[in-house]
Write a protein that holds these residues in place. Structure first.
Motif, PDB file in Angstrom:
ATOM      1  N   ARG A 190     -26.642  38.881  -8.143  1.00 20.00           N
ATOM      2  CA  ARG A 190     -27.769  38.658  -9.044  1.00 20.00           C
ATOM      3  C   ARG A 190     -27.338  37.695 -10.139  1.00 20.00           C
ATOM      4  NH1 ARG A 190     -26.932  41.228 -13.840  1.00 20.00           N
ATOM      5  NH2 ARG A 190     -25.535  43.003 -13.856  1.00 20.00           N
ATOM      6  N   CYS A 191     -28.331  37.087 -10.785  1.00 20.32           N
ATOM      7  CA  CYS A 191     -28.054  36.255 -11.959  1.00 20.32           C
ATOM      8  C   CYS A 191     -27.705  37.177 -13.117  1.00 20.32           C
ATOM      9  CB  CYS A 191     -29.287  35.438 -12.345  1.00 20.32           C
ATOM     10  SG  CYS A 191     -29.516  33.977 -11.352  1.00 20.32           S
ATOM     11  N   GLY A 192     -26.933  36.654 -14.031  1.00 18.47           N
ATOM     12  CA  GLY A 192     -26.623  37.418 -15.223  1.00 18.47           C
ATOM     13  C   GLY A 192     -27.875  37.640 -16.051  1.00 18.47           C
ATOM     14  N   THR A 193     -27.880  38.709 -16.821  1.00 16.65           N
ATOM     15  CA  THR A 193     -28.996  38.988 -17.709  1.00 16.65           C
ATOM     16  C   THR A 193     -28.692  38.403 -19.083  1.00 16.65           C
ATOM     17  OG1 THR A 193     -28.041  41.113 -18.355  1.00 16.65           O
ATOM     18  CG2 THR A 193     -29.584  41.126 -16.506  1.00 16.65           C
ATOM     19  N   TRP A 194     -29.643  38.512 -19.997  1.00 19.15           N
ATOM     20  CA  TRP A 194     -29.416  38.055 -21.348  1.00 19.15           C
ATOM     21  C   TRP A 194     -28.209  38.790 -21.911  1.00 19.15           C
ATOM     22  CZ3 TRP A 194     -29.241  39.809 -26.366  1.00 19.15           C
ATOM     23  CH2 TRP A 194     -29.310  38.829 -27.357  1.00 19.15           C
ATOM     24  N   GLY A 195     -27.259  38.081 -22.470  1.00 16.60           N
ATOM     25  CA  GLY A 195     -26.041  38.701 -22.984  1.00 16.60           C
ATOM     26  C   GLY A 195     -24.903  38.680 -21.971  1.00 16.60           C
ATOM     27  N   GLU A 196     -25.224  38.442 -20.705  1.00 12.61           N
ATOM     28  CA  GLU A 196     -24.195  38.340 -19.661  1.00 12.61           C
ATOM     29  C   GLU A 196     -23.917  36.881 -19.301  1.00 12.61           C
ATOM     30  OE1 GLU A 196     -24.185  41.966 -16.515  1.00 12.61           O
ATOM     31  OE2 GLU A 196     -25.932  40.656 -16.419  1.00 12.61           O
ATOM     32  N   GLY A 197     -24.769  35.983 -19.747  1.00  9.32           N
ATOM     33  CA  GLY A 197     -24.605  34.583 -19.409  1.00  9.32           C
ATOM     34  C   GLY A 197     -25.826  33.979 -18.750  1.00  9.32           C
ATOM     35  N   ASP A 198     -26.884  34.768 -18.650  1.00  8.89           N
ATOM     36  CA  ASP A 198     -28.143  34.298 -18.057  1.00  8.89           C
ATOM     37  C   ASP A 198     -27.912  33.618 -16.708  1.00  8.89           C
ATOM     38  OD1 ASP A 198     -29.803  35.243 -20.142  1.00  8.89           O
ATOM     39  OD2 ASP A 198     -29.337  33.481 -21.352  1.00  8.89           O
ATOM     40  N   THR A 199     -28.543  32.483 -16.488  1.00 14.87           N
ATOM     41  CA  THR A 199     -28.456  31.804 -15.190  1.00 14.87           C
ATOM     42  C   THR A 199     -27.144  31.041 -15.007  1.00 14.87           C
ATOM     43  OG1 THR A 199     -29.626  29.871 -16.079  1.00 14.87           O
ATOM     44  CG2 THR A 199     -30.962  31.575 -14.981  1.00 14.87           C
ATOM     45  N   GLY A 200     -26.263  31.090 -15.982  1.00 19.31           N
ATOM     46  CA  GLY A 200     -24.958  30.439 -15.857  1.00 19.31           C
ATOM     47  C   GLY A 200     -23.908  31.343 -15.246  1.00 19.31           C
ATOM     48  N   VAL A 201     -24.312  32.558 -14.879  1.00 24.07           N
ATOM     49  CA  VAL A 201     -23.378  33.553 -14.347  1.00 24.07           C
ATOM     50  C   VAL A 201     -23.983  34.233 -13.129  1.00 24.07           C
ATOM     51  CG1 VAL A 201     -22.257  35.776 -14.856  1.00 24.07           C
ATOM     52  CG2 VAL A 201     -22.328  33.999 -16.592  1.00 24.07           C
ATOM     53  N   ALA A 202     -23.156  34.475 -12.119  1.00 29.77           N
ATOM     54  CA  ALA A 202     -23.556  35.304 -10.976  1.00 29.77           C
ATOM     55  C   ALA A 202     -22.762  36.612 -11.071  1.00 29.77           C
ATOM     56  CB  ALA A 202     -23.242  34.607  -9.666  1.00 29.77           C
ATOM     57  N   VAL A 203     -23.467  37.721 -10.936  1.00 33.45           N
ATOM     58  CA  VAL A 203     -22.817  39.038 -10.956  1.00 33.45           C
ATOM     59  C   VAL A 203     -22.862  39.565  -9.530  1.00 33.45           C
ATOM     60  CG1 VAL A 203     -22.871  41.368 -11.909  1.00 33.45           C
ATOM     61  CG2 VAL A 203     -23.552  39.417 -13.338  1.00 33.45           C
ATOM     62  N   ALA A 204     -21.694  39.877  -8.994  1.00 31.65           N
ATOM     63  CA  ALA A 204     -21.602  40.349  -7.611  1.00 31.65           C
ATOM     64  C   ALA A 204     -21.074  41.775  -7.558  1.00 31.65           C
ATOM     65  CB  ALA A 204     -20.690  39.432  -6.801  1.00 31.65           C
ATOM     66  N   GLU A 205     -21.771  42.604  -6.802  1.00 30.38           N
ATOM     67  CA  GLU A 205     -21.305  43.961  -6.510  1.00 30.38           C
ATOM     68  C   GLU A 205     -20.540  43.882  -5.203  1.00 30.38           C
ATOM     69  OE1 GLU A 205     -21.722  46.710  -8.344  1.00 30.38           O
ATOM     70  OE2 GLU A 205     -22.922  45.671  -9.856  1.00 30.38           O
ATOM     71  N   LEU A 206     -19.319  44.400  -5.193  1.00 27.89           N
ATOM     72  CA  LEU A 206     -18.490  44.329  -3.995  1.00 27.89           C
ATOM     73  C   LEU A 206     -18.562  45.626  -3.205  1.00 27.89           C
ATOM     74  CD1 LEU A 206     -15.363  42.628  -5.606  1.00 27.89           C
ATOM     75  CD2 LEU A 206     -17.380  41.569  -4.587  1.00 27.89           C
ATOM     76  N   LYS A 207     -18.334  45.496  -1.909  1.00 32.74           N
ATOM     77  CA  LYS A 207     -18.355  46.675  -1.030  1.00 32.74           C
ATOM     78  C   LYS A 207     -17.074  47.451  -1.175  1.00 32.74           C
ATOM     79  CE  LYS A 207     -21.324  44.565   2.384  1.00 32.74           C
ATOM     80  NZ  LYS A 207     -21.436  44.025   3.716  1.00 32.74           N
TER      81      LYS A 207
END
Length: 92
Positions: free
Chosen positions: A75-92
């Motif tokens: 997912r894209c980062g949320t406000w405070g996480e970097g917004d669209t400049g960050v991808a947040v990945a959940e790993l298996k």
């Protein structure tokens, strides 16, 4: 107990990777190694900083993450996480 070099790598692992300024191919190479390290460290969520720029690096990073078998979701980062400049990945 004997410590191995791998133990030091796990202890020094950062749940954030900054890829700004890299070309897409280089960034994907670094990201592949980073996901291996994340798995070895037992991390379940990572933040990939790709910046906003033209969006080319963002597309390359998110496409790579969506196709990778080690990644459960992206997912894209949320406000405070970097917004669209960050991808947040959940790993298996």
């Amino acid at each position: 107990p004997v410590k191995s070099a791998g133990d030091k790598a796990v202890a020094a692992f950062s749940p954030e990777l900054d890829l700004r300024g890299n070309y897409a191919d280089d960034a994907c190479f670094l990201l592949d190694k980073y996901l291996d390290d994340a798995r070895r460290a037992g991390v379940t969520q990572v933040r990939i900083i790709h910046g906003k720029g033209t969006g080319a690096l963002r597309r390359a990073v998110t496409d790579f993450l969506r196709r990778d078998a080690r990644v459960a979701s992206v997912r894209c980062g949320t406000w405070g996480e970097g917004d669209t400049g960050v991808a947040v990945a959940e790993l298996k």
